[in-house]
Design a protein around this motif. Sequence first.
Motif, mmCIF file in Angstrom:
data_model
loop_
_atom_site.group_PDB
_atom_site.id
_atom_site.type_symbol
_atom_site.label_atom_id
_atom_site.label_comp_id
_atom_site.label_asym_id
_atom_site.label_seq_id
_atom_site.Cartn_x
_atom_site.Cartn_y
_atom_site.Cartn_z
ATOM 1 N N LYS A 41 1.599 -4.006 9.854
ATOM 2 C CA LYS A 41 2.805 -3.213 9.729
ATOM 3 C C LYS A 41 3.006 -2.868 8.253
ATOM 4 N N PRO A 42 3.894 -1.916 7.939
ATOM 5 C CA PRO A 42 4.058 -1.501 6.540
ATOM 6 C C PRO A 42 4.421 -2.619 5.575
ATOM 7 N N ASP A 43 5.046 -3.700 6.077
ATOM 8 C CA ASP A 43 5.408 -4.812 5.198
ATOM 9 C C ASP A 43 4.367 -5.920 5.172
ATOM 10 N N GLY A 44 3.208 -5.683 5.788
ATOM 11 C CA GLY A 44 2.125 -6.650 5.753
ATOM 12 C C GLY A 44 2.050 -7.582 6.940
ATOM 13 N N GLU A 45 2.909 -7.421 7.938
ATOM 14 C CA GLU A 45 2.829 -8.264 9.124
ATOM 15 C C GLU A 45 1.534 -7.953 9.878
ATOM 16 N N TYR A 46 0.777 -8.997 10.153
ATOM 17 C CA TYR A 46 -0.535 -8.849 10.790
ATOM 18 C C TYR A 46 -0.403 -8.301 12.204
ATOM 19 N N LEU A 47 -1.211 -7.276 12.535
ATOM 20 C CA LEU A 47 -1.216 -6.692 13.871
ATOM 21 C C LEU A 47 -2.517 -6.929 14.609
ATOM 22 N N GLY A 48 -3.637 -6.891 13.899
ATOM 23 C CA GLY A 48 -4.911 -7.067 14.573
ATOM 24 C C GLY A 48 -6.077 -6.825 13.639
ATOM 25 N N GLU A 49 -7.269 -6.897 14.206
ATOM 26 C CA GLU A 49 -8.493 -6.714 13.422
ATOM 27 C C GLU A 49 -9.637 -6.372 14.359
ATOM 28 N N TRP A 50 -10.720 -5.865 13.788
ATOM 29 C CA TRP A 50 -11.956 -5.733 14.544
ATOM 30 C C TRP A 50 -13.145 -5.911 13.616
#
Length: 299
Positions: free
Chosen positions: A125-134
Motif C-alpha cells: 500500500k502507499p504507506d508501505g503496508e505489505y500486500l504480496g509478492e511473487w
Amino acid sequence: MSTLRLSFCALAALVLVSGCSEDKDAADMPDAPVFLGKWGTEGHGDGQFEEIRDVAVAPNGNVYVVDHGLYTRRIEYFDATGKYLGHWGPTDYSNYTLETPLGVAVAPNGNVYVVDQKDKVYYFKPDGEYLGEWSVDGPACPSAIAVAPDGNVYLCLTLNDQVGYYTPTGVLLGKWGSSGPGPGHFRGAWSIDVSPGGVVYVEDSGNHRIQYFTLTGEYLGAWSIDAGGVGVSPAGGVYVGNSPTDEIYHYTAAGSFIRKWGSSGSGDGQFRGVRGLAVAPNGYIYVADTGNFRIQYFH
C-alpha cells in the motif's frame, strides 16, 4: 527488402536523426527546466541516503526512493517537495525481506511495487503496508520495474537480456528480448518506463541506446545514448540521464532530441551519477543524483 533489414534501416535513421539534432547550436535549444529544489544528505537517518538506485512518483505526487545501501535496503517516501513521510525495509518486516531492492514503481491505484535483485517483486500500500509478492523465473537478476496505465507490471530481466510483463499480482503474461545488438535485443536492460499512451521504453545499457516497444513487445524504434535511467512525462516526452556527462537529455516520444541540461558537480542542477528519473503528473522532473546523495527536482 526483408522486415529485419527494414528494422535495421529504421534504427539507423533514428540514430542518425538524433545524433544530428544533438549537435544543434545551444542557442537554438529550448530553455532548460527550472531548478525547484533538492533534498537528502549522506547517512542512514530519516531523509538521508546511502545509495540511491531509483525514484518513482505516485499519482498523488508523493515520491518514492530506493536506498540500496548496505545498511539501509529500504524504501523512503516524501511529499512532492521533499518532506519526509516515512520508510520501510528489512528492519520493519513481518512477512517479507527486502534483500537487494533495485527499482520502484507506483501503480495507477497508488500501490507501490519494488523489484529485488534476488528474483522477487513485492507490492505494498502507499504507506508501505505489505500486500504480496511473487518470484521471477530465474536467475534473472531483475534490475528495474515500471507499471503501465492498465496496471500490468514490466521488469528488466537483466541477466537474461529480456523484458517480462505480469498482471498486478504476478501472473506472467509474456517476455521478449534476447542477447545481441539488433532491434529487440539487449546487452543489459537496466531501466524501464511506460508512457501514458502505452509505449515501453528500455535502457539498453550495453548497446548504448534506448529502445521502445508496444505493451506486448513489438519493436518500434531506438536511439543512441549512454543512458543512466529513463522517465516518461504525462505528455509523452522522454527524459534520459547521460552517464558520461552527468546531463539530462529530453526527447520526443520517437527519440528526436529537444534539449539537455546539467553538468558534473554538486551545485544546483549538477549531478554525480544519475541513477533514475521520474516525471510527476504535474510535470515535475525528479532526478536520483546518486553521487550527491540527494533528489533534485525541476519543472
